[in-house]
Write a protein that holds these residues in place. Structure first.
Motif: not given
Ligand code: COA
Ligand code: MG
Length: 287
Positions: A10-11, A17, A20-21, A36, A198, A222-225
């Motif tokens: 994540m940036p 973010k 979140k991570a 990023g 994504l 690159i994305h939580p999902r």
């Protein structure tokens, strides 16, 4: 070596973010200072990352920071600004020569000694993503004992070569294959490329399976999902574990009775398949 199945980027300037991570069940969190992050946000990103390292609880996740490339002119300040947060690992992108890893290793040695930290405790993950890097993989893999993993960057590589990325990925197959082979030769982990679509989780799963078949141990996310899909794909299934156990047991019995090759479920089994089965069990035990 700790398992690294999903490595989520994540940036570094996005506190939201990073938070979140930190709350996710993900093997590795990589706070990015490189591509990023916009040029005019580099300083802000360094500050956000070091604050996050000092203040947030990342649970079981490994805390990693991606520096700008060695030689970019930003890397030393990236390191200086973030080391106080004592990350578990640094990710060095666009590695093209062993000297770049030796530079990072030397600085970390000095810092660890000065602070009384375990020597070699901070690990290095090296992204190889240029034509020159791919040509120099053998030397890169042997540059430093601090390096745990080689990571394959497909988008940058194709930018460098001047090719076109396709879903099938044949244009990067040589490099992707060379990287995983080199990693195996020097006992390093191999981490597969980013899947940029994504929303296509089925496509991601197919690409993960391909990477597992090639011998990769993890994949960048690159994305939580993407994280649960990747972590599941790089964990052996209960069925695979069961088959591996049965294979090894049968092999031992046949060895005792004096035969090196035998038939199980209609298929020939000999020593190389046993090595593959042992690797599956090692993965389960290392968790
Ligand atoms: N890490 C942590 N959280 C993330 C995330 C990531 N990589 N990507 C998205 N999220 C969060 C968002 O903040 C959002 O949470 P919120 O609603 O609480 O704010 C949620 O997940 C859903 O995000 P979504 O709206 O689907 O995505 P987006 O449009 O906000 O962001 C990207 C899309 C591609 C910009 C974003 O996924 C991203 O920054 N990925 C990493 C890019 C990167 O680091 N690249 C360099 C290395 S290759
Ligand atoms: Mg890159």
């Amino acid at each position: 070596m700790r398992p690294r199945r999903a490595l989520l980027f994540m940036p570094g300037d996005s506190e939201r973010k990073i938070r979140k991570a930190a709350a996710l069940d993900v093997d590795v969190v990589i706070m990015d200072l490189e591509d990023g992050v916009a040029w005019n946000r580099k300083e802000a990103a360094r500050e956000t990352v070091v604050e996050a390292l000092n203040a947030l609880d990342f649970g079981r996740s490994e805390r990693a920071v991606r520096l700008n490339p060695a030689g970019s002119g930003l890397e030393a300040d990236d390191l200086k600004a973030t080391i106080e947060g004592r990350p578990d690992a640094y990710v060095l992108p666009k590695v093209e020569s062993p000297g770049q890893l030796i530079w990072l290793d030397d600085i970390l040695n000095q810092i660890e000694t000065r602070n009384g930290w375990t020597r070699g405790g901070i690990r290095i993950l090296a992204i190889v993503e240029t034509a020159l890097g791919i040509m120099n993989l053998t030397e890169i893999a042997q540059a430093s004992r601090r390096v745990d993993a080689l990571m394959f960057g497909a988008e940058d590589l194709i930018g460098d070569i001047g090719g076109v990325r396709t879903r099938a990925g044949w244009e990067v197959f040589y490099a992707r294959s060379k990287l995983v082979t080199t990693a195996a030769a020097y006992n390093l982990q191999a981490i597969d490329m980013v899947f940029v679509d994504l929303h296509d989780l089925a496509g991601l799963e197919i690409e993960c399976r391909q990477a597992v078949e090639m011998g990769y141990q993890g994949k960048m996310a690159i994305h939580p999902r993407q994280v649960p899909v990747i972590q599941q794909a790089f964990s052996p299934s209960a069925e695979q574990v069961e088959t591996a156990r049965r294979l090894i047991e049968a092999y031992r019995q046949y060895q005792r009775s004096g035969s090196g090759v035998f038939v199980l479920d209609g298929k020939m089994v000999d020593a190389p398949m046993i090595r593959a089965a042992e690797r599956i069990l090692e993965k389960v035990e290392s968790k």
